[in-house]
Design a protein around this motif. Structure first.
Motif: not given
Length: 334
Positions: A1-26
């Protein structure tokens, strides 16, 4: 994956799932918080949830200058779990197969709308490109160690409709203002925000490429173009130059404020979806989880499972690389 695609994907998935990565987490009870382009009928009642996103930037180039536009976003996918009952599938709250727990939740699928290379001279009248995603569903079998069908994940998604409008205004010889507007026209009956999200363009952003032309930094425009840069109207997004330093042929218009030429830290072992935290801290936190917490993380989402498996496989050397690095910041010491 090139650098531009890496940055774009990081934006696409930012906040998709947050620590502690569990469904029950607030923190994971309210998802899809960046870059949402919502159905118009929802936005009419909740004006803070915009039905459109607009990018404007400056392009320098002659009569042969052309631009390509790619709009990318996530679509929410509902995931339920069902148990095999003869030839039927019976919906259940959870399913345990060979001591592994499977539960329902929400995932996402990537969507992309692209344009051909468009001559700036032909965009005085904006071009419209349709967003048309039909509703759909699919099943993923869950089998036990003997290969016997135990149940299935059942995934479904709703229809999306909208448009990408691309236009250009000549400001002076060799200079145009490019406008890209994303509009969500999905039919929606008034309901909760959670219902609206199922027909929202989540984490929407735009990638722009120029042929025989270059983009102007809006973050640090040259003095001669400062006034024209200030006049660009960006709604819910901000365009920055991406790629190799000094290359001005590609822009990423992101709902997350970034500097020109953003980079992924080479020490990062992979996306953790939570840029508000430090990779090393997140990694050590994952490694310190109990077996019960790890099982819940694995059950939450396939991407959460991938984070866990990747983290558990890190070598001591890879862990130490995350400890710290000193880089040139561009600041001068007095």
């Amino acid at each position: 994956m090139d650098a531009i695609a890496q940055i774009a994907d990081a934006v696409l998935y930012e906040g998709y799932l947050l620590w502690p990565y569990r469904r029950t987490a607030i923190k994971n009870q309210r998802r899809w918080t960046f870059g949402g382009v919502y159905p118009e009928r929802h936005s009419a009642i909740h004006p803070d949830d915009r039905p459109a996103m607009q990018t404007e930037c400056l392009v320098e180039g002659g009569a042969d200058c052309r631009v390509e536009v790619r709009v990318r976003f996530l679509q929410v996918v509902e995931r339920s779990v069902a148990r095999a009952a003869g030839n039927r599938l019976e919906p259940v709250a959870e399913l345990i197969v060979d001591d592994e727990r499977h539960v329902g939740w929400e995932e996402a699928v990537e969507r992309e709308i692209g344009t051909p290379a468009l001559a700036l001279a032909d965009l005085a009248s904006p071009r419209r490109f349709a967003i048309d995603v039909p509703a759909g569903a699919g099943e993923e079998e869950l089998c036990d160690a003997a290969g016997k069908r135990a149940g299935a994940f059942v995934r479904s998604w709703r229809a999306l409709g909208g448009a990408v409008h691309v236009g250009a205004t000549a400001l002076e010889p060799g200079l145009h203002r490019l406008t890209v507007r994303i509009e969500n026209e999905s039919p929606f009956d008034n309901g909760t925000r959670e219902e609206a999200l199922k027909q929202t363009f989540c984490s929407a952003h735009t990638v722009l490429r120029a042929e025989a032309g270059t983009f102007v930094s809006l973050t640090d425009p040259p003095a001669a173009l400062h006034e024209q840069a200030e006049a660009c109207a960006n709604v819910g997004t901000w365009p920055v130059l991406v790629g190799a330093k000094s290359d001005r042929t590609t822009m990423l218009s992101s709902p997350i404020i970034l500097p020109d030429y953003p980079e992924i830290a080479p020490e990062s072992p992979g996306d953790l979806f939570d840029a508000s935290e430090i990779d090393q801290l997140l990694t050590l936190s994952i490694l310190s989880m109990t077996d019960e917490e790890r099982a819940e993380m694995k059950a939450a989402d396939p991407k959460a499972r991938a984070i866990l498996e990747r983290t558990e496989a890190l070598s001591n050397e890879e862990l130490m690389r995350m400890h710290g690095a000193i880089r040139e910041t561009g600041l001068q010491r007095r």
